[in-house]
Design an enzyme around this catalytic site. Structure first.
Site, mmCIF file in Angstrom:
data_model
loop_
_atom_site.group_PDB
_atom_site.id
_atom_site.type_symbol
_atom_site.label_atom_id
_atom_site.label_comp_id
_atom_site.label_asym_id
_atom_site.label_seq_id
_atom_site.Cartn_x
_atom_site.Cartn_y
_atom_site.Cartn_z
ATOM 1 N N LYS A 163 19.170 5.914 3.396
ATOM 2 C CA LYS A 163 18.318 6.419 2.335
ATOM 3 C C LYS A 163 17.683 5.296 1.516
ATOM 4 O O LYS A 163 16.545 5.432 1.040
ATOM 5 C CB LYS A 163 19.104 7.362 1.431
ATOM 6 N N TYR B 253 24.832 6.973 5.174
ATOM 7 C CA TYR B 253 23.796 7.759 4.508
ATOM 8 C C TYR B 253 23.079 6.929 3.439
ATOM 9 O O TYR B 253 21.844 6.933 3.344
ATOM 10 C CB TYR B 253 24.454 8.987 3.891
#
Length: 306
Positions: free
Chosen positions: A171, A167
């Site tokens: 991101k 993640y």
């Protein structure tokens, strides 16, 4: 105050708009006069399954409030389906003015236990998905010499967090993607910005609540509704934000932060160059006082939301 709606006449695509933050952005964009493509294949938090209900319900809610919207169920994780989201906007409403890249999944695990599939799938939805939709819209934006991208990043990438290598990588990659789009397409009046949200969602609902501290933390986070994220996101889509591009914002309840971007902190110089030995003896000690700690998002944003 002016009663003019900030997105009057605009066509906006919002990915992952069936629930949470995406839903609130779609509702507010429609309330501000936009025609909205509500994209959401209705997957579970980990990306499994499909369900048309969430996107359909948002469209019905927009129409009930007097707005205009259409549902789309394509995945952003593959190039062709993602391009069909953009095509639907143009085919249905004749143009496209903005794309909100909000779709996401979570497959958290401590790094040494993270599967290759868990890493790749999160990268595909978040980073590749943001690229696919943006790339499909970019040529259209270039031709019409206007357009806006709002991408969703996270402090898990900007600062750090446990168990989210996939993640965080996705991101932080989105930040680089957004800045590159802003640089490359500025000449065509195309803007690109990032928003890092603090808001309760079904993805954050996977946080453990075993200890009293964890329960208290989750209770505080539950107060940060996704509706708090929508105003900045919709503002960035509007003409009022025509001078805002290449930036990273964070939203936390009633707080809006302009986040930093990587710049040099300190430098060291040695006539004749460095060796491994002189770096160890002199170079690294000179830099060490400016090292970043292994902070997590919660260590930096360590006060209750305002």
């Amino acid at each position: 105050m002016s009663t003019t709606k900030s997105l009057d006449g605009k066509v906006i695509v919002v990915t992952g708009a069936g629930r949470g933050i995406g839903r609130e952005i779609a509702l507010l964009a429609a309330a501000e006069g936009a025609k909205v493509v509500v994209n959401d294949p209705g997957v579970a938090a980990d990306g499994s399954g499909t369900d048309a209900t969430p996107a359909d319900e948002v469209v019905e809610e927009i129409k009930r409030r007097g707005g205009t919207a259409i549902a789309n169920f394509e995945t952003v994780a593959e190039a062709v389906p993602a391009s069909k989201i953009i095509k639907m906007a143009v085919d249905t409403y004749g143009k496209l003015d903005g794309v909100v890249n909000n779709a996401g999944i979570l497959r958290d695990a401590i790094f040494h236990r993270m599967s290759i599939d868990a890493f790749e799938q999160v990268i595909k939805v978040h980073l590749m998905g943001s690229f696919y939709t943006s790339h499909a819209a970019a040529r259209l934006f270039r031709e019409q010499e206007s357009g806006t991208f709002v991408h969703f990043t996270s402090t898990s990438g900007l600062i750090g967090n446990f168990g989210q290598a996939n993640y965080a990588a996705a991101k932080l990659g989105i930040v680089g993607l957004s800045k590159s789009i802003a640089l490359d397409m500025q000449r065509f009046n195309v803007r690109s910005n990032c928003v890092s949200p603090f808001a309760w969602s079904r993805l954050i609902g996977t946080i453990p609540t075993e200890t009293e501290d964890e329960k208290a933390r989750v209770a505080r986070m539950q107060q940060m509704g996704p509706e708090k994220i929508a105003p900045l996101s919709v503002f960035l889509l509007s003409d009022a934000a025509k001078d805002v591009t290449g930036q990273i914002f964070a939203v936390r309840m009633n707080e809006i932060f302009l986040m930093g971007q990587s710049r040099p902190l300190r430098s060291i110089h040695r006539d004749g160059g460095w060796t491994c030995q002189t770096i160890a003896e002199h170079g690294m000690p000179a830099l060490k006082s400016s090292f970043y700690k292994l902070d997590r998002s919660a260590d930096i944003f360590n006060w209750d939301a305002i």
